[in-house]
Design a protein around this motif. Structure first.
Motif, short mmCIF file in Angstrom:
data_model
loop_
_atom_site.label_atom_id
_atom_site.label_comp_id
_atom_site.label_asym_id
_atom_site.label_seq_id
_atom_site.Cartn_x
_atom_site.Cartn_y
_atom_site.Cartn_z
N ILE A 57 0.48 -1.32 -0.37
CA ILE A 57 -0.25 -0.02 -0.33
C ILE A 57 0.58 1.12 -0.26
O ILE A 57 0.64 2.23 -0.51
N ASN A 58 2.30 1.17 0.76
CA ASN A 58 2.47 2.17 0.69
C ASN A 58 3.46 3.13 -0.97
O ASN A 58 2.74 3.79 -1.16
N ASP A 59 3.92 1.60 -1.34
CA ASP A 59 4.72 2.25 -2.90
C ASP A 59 2.80 1.89 -3.62
O ASP A 59 3.09 3.50 -5.03
N LEU A 60 1.96 1.87 -3.75
CA LEU A 60 0.90 2.66 -3.74
C LEU A 60 0.90 3.82 -4.01
O LEU A 60 0.26 3.95 -4.69
N ILE A 73 -4.74 -0.02 9.12
CA ILE A 73 -3.76 0.18 7.66
C ILE A 73 -2.23 0.40 8.57
O ILE A 73 -2.48 0.92 9.45
N PRO A 74 -1.98 0.08 7.50
CA PRO A 74 -0.68 0.10 8.27
C PRO A 74 0.28 1.79 8.23
O PRO A 74 0.07 2.35 7.85
N GLU A 75 0.74 1.39 9.71
CA GLU A 75 1.53 2.39 10.56
C GLU A 75 1.56 3.87 9.37
O GLU A 75 0.74 4.92 9.96
N GLU A 76 2.76 3.63 8.54
CA GLU A 76 3.53 4.15 7.61
C GLU A 76 2.25 4.95 6.47
O GLU A 76 2.93 5.53 5.73
N CYS A 77 1.31 4.54 6.38
CA CYS A 77 0.19 4.74 5.66
C CYS A 77 -1.13 5.71 6.00
O CYS A 77 -2.26 6.53 4.86
N LYS A 78 -1.23 5.91 7.63
CA LYS A 78 -1.93 6.41 8.18
C LYS A 78 -2.00 7.93 7.85
O LYS A 78 -1.27 8.33 7.85
#
Length: 814
Positions: A57-60, A73-78
């Protein structure tokens, strides 16, 4: 499609956390690697036994995607995108598709069965498309994921749907029925495929029949076991070869020119129909198609004119070597918008070159007006960074200006006439055309010419096996995949491209020239060279490869060159010997290794590794543990005294499964990727990757007393039918596999090898097999397997695979 995020919340019964609830989505995606993902894509982060899309998700988000269906929700994506939080993302995808299906009210044909679904679907599309704007499952999209993706492709211009549904166990079909909601059902042949998922045949039939529980009509071959499960809401419409009380009674007669005449009785009238097939399966599939035409009320003259034009269906998309160092993606049997999107994704995953060309015919049955359709196609071409479009057809020629760098031809014949004026070299070429354009002629022109023995590589199986082993890893453990020895004989660059597409962490090769070949082919992944010769160090540095250093002599040689080139922190990999006694620093040399590296800034210890000698043998379990313990001690010493934190790795394929506690920071996946395991239970979980195929060149009958082959090592005791196959020991077939020890498969039957294997040919006994010259021959694959051959020859599968000569053409397919 245009659906707001607000509406999606209610559709999925989701919790929304995000940045813009007024956003609309117009496409659905489950593939993080697709270049077609955009700010208006709704991405479903599917989680399976072997993969979790939440990791991407982060890369997307970095690539512009803004809308996600997730379980967390992945932590780095919030606070960076819109998130719809659900309990299960696959269930959510199916709910979304079910809702979307409910917006349309035209007839939907639903197909299931053990065999024939895709062929009947493609034939019905051909037969009905003159009168309907058909939406159908692309390829074999018939699974719990494929069905919802197929249905979501419906648009307002379609007025007939054809979707197939496949299941492998219980409690699956009910979900697919809610998505497809067929009004017309077709049950194709019920065979033994996927039997392992059902208690017995009756349970299998009962589960498949759930697809038709709300259908208005069911088309099927008359069968009392099937009729027990026909819903009271559903009208049966049966056919039979035997039971005259069926709605359509059929008698078949094989005629000349590989044709079958069907004599059939329907509503007390007699008809006849010629079809261009004689094999049992094709005739059954043709009858299923006939039944649909009868149900739709077509005149017998129209039925005859259309069905006599039925064609063999190519079930897969192939990657082939082309002329002038080109790579060809052969998808030359269909042209519709959905399958074009899939084919473009395959082109990207297999692209070896900077230049990409698409040869594209007119597109049929998109459901869009032509202006809108070709605008969408042009946007796909832009998204996928295609350099050149060659359009073939009247319609695409009219919209030539929609594309950058596009030339068009009205017909395939026009293209062929101008072929010599077109430059094809050092590029990837997607050939995508409707069957009527006969693009197989273009494939023949562009394909590299080789002999008829091929090694077919199933790229889907490689992806599956990779994910199988990845599922065994602890979080954050990296994976290196070995592509040495020409990808264990399967083809190095093509497999490396797929692995890069799957975002593995490292590739491993044996020698520098293998790594240089991959780098020259466009591979950007870091590549470790396991057996570098000192003379190759300059080339390794030039091509940004990473050498394994296993001796003080090698270390000093590399440091000398590194200093001359003024390198700083160039990555190297230190190998320690923990008991294999092949390569590596032994314990008594580790202190000198540390002293040499301490304070040296020209290189950086990227990883420390060792190699296990007995990870696949339970008899040596204690020895394997001693290797792991010694590796831990030596690598920890190097890390501590140099004050570095390199990647540590010792496990190979069998080690991944047998010593999960020793994964350290990375594992090295080798032959397991190619579908081979030393463990019988694990072998059942892996998919066959390579199938070595040839053909029958000639068949002869010899009398008792005659011999076959060099040295007369086979003497016929009775009249024997002998087939000659154009493959021999120059192609990698061991001579020890001859003289009755080995066999090949023809028509799913074993044909023993007679006499000695020759350099370019071998001969087999086909006395009991109905076969003809030109028929396919399986040298290895499902039967015999590579493991079986290795066992009989008292060797290992590695040797069988890596022995296959590079003169044998590799064909990659999905």
């Amino acid at each position: 499609m245009s659906i707001s995020i607000k509406n999606s919340i209610a559709i999925l019964n989701a919790t929304w956390i995000g940045i813009n609830p007024d956003t609309t989505v117009d496409t659905i995606s489950i593939d993080s690697r697709s270049l077609q993902n955009s700010e208006h894509t709704l991405f479903f982060a599917l989680t399976g036994p072997n993969n979790d899309a939440h990791h991407y998700i982060n890369d997307l988000i970095a690539n512009g995607v803004q809308n996600f269906v997730v379980t967390f929700i992945p932590e780095e994506c919030k606070d960076r995108a819109n998130f719809l939080i659900v309990e299960n993302t696959l269930v959510a995808l199916q709910q979304f598709a079910s809702y979307y299906r409910s917006l349309f009210h035209f007839p939907i044909i639903g197909l299931t069965g053990s065999n024939g679904k895709t062929i009947v679907k493609e034939w019905l599309n051909f037969l009905l498309s003159p009168d309907y704007n058909v939406i159908r499952s692309p390829k074999s999209y018939n699974s719990q994921v494929g069905v919802p993706l197929s249905v979501i492709a419906i648009n307002e211009k379609h007025n007939l749907g054809i979707f197939e549904a496949g299941i492998s166990t219980v409690n699956e079909m009910d979900k697919l029925e809610k998505i497809i909601k067929p009004t017309i059902g077709i049950l194709t042949n019920i065979g033994s495929s996927h039997d392992e998922g059902f208690t017995n045949l009756e349970e299998k039939i009962q589960q498949k029949m759930l697809l038709f529980q709300n259908a208005a009509v069911l088309i099927y071959q008359k069968n009392s076991e099937v009729e027990k499960y026909i819903s009271a809401k559903t009208n049966p419409f049966s056919w039979s070869y035997k039971e005259e009380n069926a709605d359509v009674f059929v008698f078949k007669k094989e005629t000349e020119n590989q044709q079958t005449t069907l004599f059939y009785t329907y509503k007390n009238n007699n008809y006849q129909l010629k079809i261009p097939f004689i094999d049992k399966a094709s005739v059954e599939n043709a009858v299923s198609s006939l039944m649909v035409l009868l149900y739709f009320g077509y005149e017998s003259s129209v039925i005859q004119s259309r069905m006599e034009m039925l064609f063999p269906v190519e079930m897969r998309l192939e990657v082939k070597n082309g002329i002038n160092n080109c790579s060809i993606i052969d998808d030359s049997y269909s042209s519709d918008f959905q399958s074009l999107k899939i084919a473009l994704d395959v082109l990207e995953s297999q692209n070896k070159f900077k230049k990409k060309t698409v040869i594209l015919s007119d597109i049929f049955q998109s459901g869009f007006p032509n202006e809108q359709l070709y605008a969408k196609v042009a946007q796909l071409i832009i998204s996928n960074k295609i350099n050149r479009v060659i359009g073939i057809g009247e319609t695409i020629s009219e919209f030539k200006d929609q594309f950058l760098n596009c030339i068009t031809f009205k017909t395939t014949a026009d293209f062929i006439a101008n072929f010599d004026k077109l430059d094809f070299s050092n590029e990837s070429i997607l050939i995508k055309g409707a069957r009527s354009f006969q693009f197989e002629e273009i494939v023949t022109l562009l394909e590299e010419k080789t002999h008829e023995t091929v090694l077919e590589i199933n790229l889907n199986a490689i992806s599956y096996n990779l994910n199988f082993f990845k599922s065994k890893l602890k979080p954050k453990v990296k994976i290196m995949v070995m592509v040495k020895a020409f990808g264990y004989g399967n083809g190095g660059l093509e497999i490396a491209k797929l692995l890069e597409h799957h975002k593995v962490d490292y590739l491993g090769v044996a020698f520098a020239d293998e790594g240089i070949s991959l780098k020259n082919g466009g591979i950007k992944l870091p590549i470790m060279v396991l057996n570098p010769e000192n003379t190759s160090f300059s080339a390794i540095i030039q091509h940004q490869l990473e050498p394994e250093i296993y001796s003080l002599k090698g270390l000093h040689a590399f440091l000398k060159i590194a200093k001359q080139k003024n390198l700083q922190h160039f990555p190297i990999h230190i190998k320690v010997d923990t008991g294999m006694h092949r390569l590596g620093f032994e314990e008594n040399t580790v202190d000198e290794l540390i002293a040499t590296l301490k304070g040296n800034s020209t290189v950086k210890v990227q990883s420390i590794l060792s190699h296990m000698a007995t990870s696949d043998d339970a008899k040596h379990y204690d020895f394997a543990l001693s290797q792991i313990q010694l590796f831990d001690r030596l690598s920890s010493k190097i890390r501590n005294e140099l004050d570095v934190k390199p990647i540590r790795h010792i496990l190979n394929t069998s080690g991944i499964s047998n010593f999960p506690e020793a994964q350290f920071d990375m594992v090295r996946l080798g032959i397991g990727l190619y579908g081979v395991s030393n463990d019988e239970n694990e072998q059942k979980e892996l998919e066959t990757v390579g199938t070595l195929k040839s053909i029958i060149s000639q068949i002869r009958i010899i009398p008792a007393g005659d011999s076959v082959g060099y040295g007369r090592r086979f003497m016929a005791e009775k009249q024997t039918k002998v087939a000659t196959i154009p493959i021999g020991y120059a192609d990698g077939i061991s001579r020890a596999w001859g003289n009755g020890i080995g066999f090949v498969s023809i028509k799913e039957q074993q044909a023993p090898i007679l006499g000695s294997v020759c350099m370019d040919m071998l001969m087999v006994d086909v006395t009991q097999i109905e076969c003809a010259e030109g028929d396919d021959v399986i040298i290895f694959g499902e039967s015999p397997t590579v493991s079986y051959i290795a066992q009989k020859l008292h060797t290992i599968p590695y040797e069988i695979l890596t022995s296959i000569s590079q003169r044998v053409k590799r064909v990659f397919y999905r």
